[in-house]
Design a protein around this motif. Structure first.
Motif, PDB file in Angstrom:
ATOM      1  N   ALA A   1      33.696  64.009  -0.578  1.00  0.00           N
ATOM      2  CA  ALA A   1      34.081  62.893  -0.038  1.00  0.00           C
ATOM      3  C   ALA A   1      33.851  63.115   1.683  1.00  0.00           C
ATOM      4  CB  ALA A   1      35.590  63.257   0.094  1.00  0.00           C
ATOM      5  N   SER A   2      33.401  64.367   2.302  1.00  0.00           N
ATOM      6  CA  SER A   2      33.166  64.654   3.771  1.00  0.00           C
ATOM      7  C   SER A   2      31.980  63.927   3.773  1.00  0.00           C
ATOM      8  CB  SER A   2      33.053  66.191   3.544  1.00  0.00           C
ATOM      9  OG  SER A   2      34.101  66.503   3.617  1.00  0.00           O
ATOM     10  N   SER A   3      31.177  63.897   2.166  1.00  0.00           N
ATOM     11  CA  SER A   3      29.567  63.423   2.248  1.00  0.00           C
ATOM     12  C   SER A   3      29.864  61.259   3.024  1.00  0.00           C
ATOM     13  CB  SER A   3      28.709  62.649   1.305  1.00  0.00           C
ATOM     14  OG  SER A   3      28.573  64.681   1.651  1.00  0.00           O
ATOM     15  N   THR A   4      30.841  61.439   2.463  1.00  0.00           N
ATOM     16  CA  THR A   4      30.773  58.982   2.491  1.00  0.00           C
ATOM     17  C   THR A   4      31.658  59.427   3.884  1.00  0.00           C
ATOM     18  OG1 THR A   4      32.694  59.666   1.355  1.00  0.00           O
ATOM     19  CG2 THR A   4      30.721  58.970  -0.164  1.00  0.00           C
ATOM     20  N   PHE A   5      32.704  59.992   3.947  1.00  0.00           N
ATOM     21  CA  PHE A   5      32.785  60.110   5.498  1.00  0.00           C
ATOM     22  C   PHE A   5      31.982  60.034   6.265  1.00  0.00           C
ATOM     23  CE2 PHE A   5      35.668  62.388   8.894  1.00  0.00           C
ATOM     24  CZ  PHE A   5      36.812  61.205   9.186  1.00  0.00           C
ATOM     25  N   MET A   6      31.296  60.951   6.094  1.00  0.00           N
ATOM     26  CA  MET A   6      30.148  61.252   7.765  1.00  0.00           C
ATOM     27  C   MET A   6      29.879  59.756   7.872  1.00  0.00           C
ATOM     28  SD  MET A   6      30.019  63.372   8.217  1.00  0.00           S
ATOM     29  CE  MET A   6      31.351  64.905   7.984  1.00  0.00           C
ATOM     30  N   VAL A   7      29.733  58.405   6.610  1.00  0.00           N
ATOM     31  CA  VAL A   7      28.910  57.226   6.647  1.00  0.00           C
ATOM     32  C   VAL A   7      30.191  56.518   8.265  1.00  0.00           C
ATOM     33  CG1 VAL A   7      28.353  54.772   5.899  1.00  0.00           C
ATOM     34  CG2 VAL A   7      28.007  57.352   5.139  1.00  0.00           C
ATOM     35  N   ALA A   8      30.962  56.659   7.895  1.00  0.00           N
ATOM     36  CA  ALA A   8      32.424  56.177   8.456  1.00  0.00           C
ATOM     37  C   ALA A   8      32.513  56.419  10.021  1.00  0.00           C
ATOM     38  CB  ALA A   8      33.898  56.648   8.285  1.00  0.00           C
ATOM     39  N   MET A   9      31.897  58.151   9.778  1.00  0.00           N
ATOM     40  CA  MET A   9      31.977  58.733  11.223  1.00  0.00           C
ATOM     41  C   MET A   9      30.934  57.638  11.907  1.00  0.00           C
ATOM     42  SD  MET A   9      34.101  61.125  12.261  1.00  0.00           S
ATOM     43  CE  MET A   9      33.178  62.588  13.269  1.00  0.00           C
ATOM     44  N   GLY A  10      29.608  57.702  11.343  1.00  0.00           N
ATOM     45  CA  GLY A  10      28.431  56.879  12.213  1.00  0.00           C
ATOM     46  C   GLY A  10      29.025  55.636  12.451  1.00  0.00           C
ATOM     47  N   PHE A  11      29.989  54.958  11.564  1.00  0.00           N
ATOM     48  CA  PHE A  11      30.500  53.224  12.369  1.00  0.00           C
ATOM     49  C   PHE A  11      31.576  53.917  13.633  1.00  0.00           C
ATOM     50  CE2 PHE A  11      29.767  51.562   7.414  1.00  0.00           C
ATOM     51  CZ  PHE A  11      28.518  50.615   8.023  1.00  0.00           C
ATOM     52  N   SER A  12      32.237  55.272  13.602  1.00  0.00           N
ATOM     53  CA  SER A  12      32.815  55.260  14.344  1.00  0.00           C
ATOM     54  C   SER A  12      32.493  54.987  16.169  1.00  0.00           C
ATOM     55  CB  SER A  12      33.499  56.643  13.645  1.00  0.00           C
ATOM     56  OG  SER A  12      34.655  56.758  15.427  1.00  0.00           O
ATOM     57  N   VAL A  13      30.939  56.129  15.756  1.00  0.00           N
ATOM     58  CA  VAL A  13      30.307  56.352  16.816  1.00  0.00           C
ATOM     59  C   VAL A  13      29.981  54.778  17.589  1.00  0.00           C
ATOM     60  CG1 VAL A  13      28.215  57.425  17.970  1.00  0.00           C
ATOM     61  CG2 VAL A  13      29.838  58.462  16.239  1.00  0.00           C
ATOM     62  N   ALA A  14      29.386  54.451  16.481  1.00  0.00           N
ATOM     63  CA  ALA A  14      28.933  53.132  16.506  1.00  0.00           C
ATOM     64  C   ALA A  14      30.199  52.172  17.602  1.00  0.00           C
ATOM     65  CB  ALA A  14      28.403  52.363  15.523  1.00  0.00           C
ATOM     66  N   ALA A  15      31.489  51.846  17.026  1.00  0.00           N
ATOM     67  CA  ALA A  15      32.326  51.312  17.459  1.00  0.00           C
ATOM     68  C   ALA A  15      32.372  52.242  19.130  1.00  0.00           C
ATOM     69  CB  ALA A  15      33.666  51.344  16.928  1.00  0.00           C
TER      70      ALA A  15
END
Length: 458
Positions: A282-296
Motif C-alpha cells: 500500500a505504501s508503494s502505491t501511496f508514493m504515486v499520490a505523494m508525487g501528485f501531492s508535490v506537483a500540486a
C-alpha cells in the motif's frame, strides 16, 4: 465544467510528478529490500524490522513533513522571480533540517524502552533494539537531504532528488546483501547489516545531492557565501510556522499506521508480518499520490505567486482528477492479485515456515482487499493536502487530519481489531474510515478557501 481544461494539464502534472514518484518509490524500495532480504531469515526477524521501522517512520514523518514548508516558499519566490528570497529560504531551511535531524535521532533512541511496554513478543523486541539505533542515525542525513530536495522541488526541478535516491538504492542493495548474509569476507550481521546498509546509502545520498546541485549552473548562485550572520529569526519563524503543522499532519497519519502495526503485533507475529506485507504494498502505491501531492504544492504555489487564482483551481482539480484515476487502477490491481502478492515476501521453500506462511498469506490477502478501497481516499487526502500547503494553509488541515485519523479512524481500528473476530482486517477498516473522513473534510476546506480567494480578487 469542461473536462478538457483539466485533462490538458495532465501532461505537465506528470512531468513534475514522475521524478518525485520514482524518488518516493526509491525511498520505499529501501524498506522493501530490507523486508525481502530479512524475510529470508525468518518471521521473527521480519517482525523485528517491522517494529523497528514503526519507530523510524514516526521520526521520518516529522522530518519530511517539516521540510515540505521549504517548497511552497521557494516556488512562490520563483514565480515572483525573487532570487534573494529563494537563497535565504534555502539556507534557513537547510539549517533547520540539520537541527531537526539530530533532534529526531536522539528522540528515537530515548524512546526505545516504549517497546517493552507494548505487549510485543520478547524475541522481536531484542532483535529490534540495535536495529533502531542505526536506522535512527540514518535519519540525520535523510532529513538534511530533504532540505536539498524541497529546495530543488520548489524550483520545479524534481529530477535531481530522484537521481540521488536511485544511487542510494544501488549502494543500499550492495551493502545489505554483503552485511546481512556475510558475503565476500564481510561479517554476517543479520538485521543489523540491513540497518548499516541504510546508514551508508543515506550518507551517500546527501553527499551526491549537495554536489550535483552545487555544480549545476541553475543552482550555483544559491550556494554562495553561507554565513550564520545572515540567519534571521523572522525567516526561521516563518518556516517553522509552516513546517511544524505540516510535520504534525504527516505525523498523525503515520502514527495511525504505526498504531496498526502495534495492534497487529498484539494479535501475534503472523498478523504483524501480514500487516507489514500489506503495508509495504500500500505504501508503494501511496508514493504515486505523494508525487501528485508535490506537483500540486509546486503548481498551486506558482499560481499563488502570480495571483492567478482561477488557474490555481483548474491546476489543482486536474491533479485531483489524475490522482483518482491512478488510484482506482491500483485498487483494481490489488483486488485481482490479492491472493498472489503476499507470496512475493515470504520464503515459500522453507518447510519449517510452512504453517506460519499459510496463515500470513490468508491475513495479508484480506488486508489487500481493504487497501484496494482506501487507495482512493488516501490518494485524494494527500493530494488535497499538497494543494493546501501550496496555499500555505497548514493549521486548519492539521486539526482536520487529527480528528479524521485519531477521533474517527483509530477508535474504529481498535474496536474492530481487538474486540471483534475481525482481527487485522478490522484494524484496516478503521484506517479506511479515517482516510475517507480526511479526504472529504480537506476537499471541503480547499474548495471554500479557493472560492474565497477568487471572490476577494475578482
Amino acid at each position: 465544467m469542461n473536462l478538457s481544461q483539466y485533462t490538458k494539464e495532465f501532461s505537465y502534472n506528470l512531468t513534475l510528478a514522475y521524478p518525485v514518484i520514482l524518488g518516493m518509490l526509491g525511498h520505499t524500495l529501501i524498506g522493501i529490500v530490507d523486508n525481502f532480504m530479512v524475510g529470508n531469515l525468518g518471521s521473527t526477524e521480519l517482525a523485528a524490522v517491522s517494529l523497528g521501522n514503526s519507530f523510524i517512520f514516526i521520526g521520518m514523518s516529522l522530518g519530511i513533513g517539516f521540510s515540505t514548508a521549504i517548497t511552497p516558499l521557494i516556488a512562490e519566490a520563483d514565480a515572483e522571480k525573487d532570487d534573494k528570497k529563494i537563497r535565504t529560504t534555502f539556507h534557513h531551511g537547510l539549517l533547520l533540517c540539520t537541527i531537526l535531524g539530530i533532534a529526531i535521532f536522539i528522540m528515537i533512541v530515548l524512546a526505545k524502552p516504549i517497546m517493552r511496554l507494548m505487549n510485543q513478543p520478547e524475541a522481536v523486541v531484542d532483535l529490534a533494539a540495535p536495529y533502531i539505533d542505526w536506522v535512527a542515525f540514518s535519519l540525520i542525513p535523510m532529513i538534511i537531504f530533504q532540505g536539498y530536495k524541497q529546495f530543488a522541488d520548489g524550483l520545479s526541478q524534481t529530477k535531481y532528488s530522484m537521481y540521488a535516491i536511485y544511487l542510494a538504492n544501488v549502494v543500499h542493495v550492495f551493502f545489505n546483501y554483503v552485511l546481512i548474509y556475510g558475503i565476500w569476507g564481510f561479517p554476517k550481521l543479520g538485521i543489523l547489516g540491513a540497518a548499516l546498509g541504510t546508514v551508508i546509502s543515506r550518507i551517500m545520498m546527501v553527499v551526491f545531492m549537495h554536489f550535483i546541485l552545487r555544480k549545476n549552473e541553475a543552482f550555483k548562485r544559491y550556494f554562495k557565501n553561507f554565513t550564520f550572520k545572515e540567519i534571521k529569526k523572522s525567516i526561521l519563524k516563518k518556516i517553522i510556522n509552516l513546517g511544524f503543522p505540516s510535520a504534525l499532519q504527516m505525523l498523525f497519519e503515520v502514527t495511525l499506521f504505526t498504531a496498526a502495526i502495534w495492534l497487529s503485533g498484539s494479535l501475534g507475529k503472523n498478523s504483524q508480518a501480514a500487516n507489514q506485507i500489506a503495508l509495504t504494498l500500500a505504501s508503494s502505491t501511496f508514493m504515486v499520490a505523494m508525487g501528485f501531492s508535490v506537483a500540486a504544492m509546486i503548481r498551486v504555489s506558482n499560481a499563488k505567486g502570480m495571483k492567478d487564482y482561477k488557474q490555481l483551481i483548474t491546476v489543482a482539480r486536474s491533479i485531483f482528477l489524475l490522482a483518482i484515476i491512478v488510484e482506482i487502477f491500483f485498487g483494481l490491481v490489488f483486488v485481482i492479485s490479492h491472493n498472489f502478492l503476499p507470496h512475493l515476501f515470504l520464503n515459500m521453500s522453507d518447510a519449517s515456515q510452512q504453517f506460519d506462511n499459510a496463515e500470513i498469506i490468508i491475513i495479508a490477502a484480506k488486508l489487500l482487499l481493504v487497501a484496494a478501497v482506501f487507495q482512493i481516499s488516501d490518494g485524494i487526502q494527500v493530494v488535497v493536502l499538497g494543494a493546501l500547503r501550496g496555499l500555505q494553509d497548514v493549521k486548519i488541515p492539521m486539526y482536520i487530519t487529527f480528528v479524521a485519523y485519531w477521533l474517527i479512524g483509530f477508535p474504529i481500528s481498535y474496536y474492530l481489531g481487538t474486540k471483534t473476530d475481525m482481527g487485522a482486517t478490522g484494524i484496516w477498516i478503521g484506517l479506511l474510515a479515517g482516510l475517507t473522513a480526511a479526504a472529504l473534510f480537506l476537499y471541503i476546506r480547499f474548495a471554500s478557501l479557493t472560492k474565497r480567494l477568487v471572490l476577494e480578487n475578482a
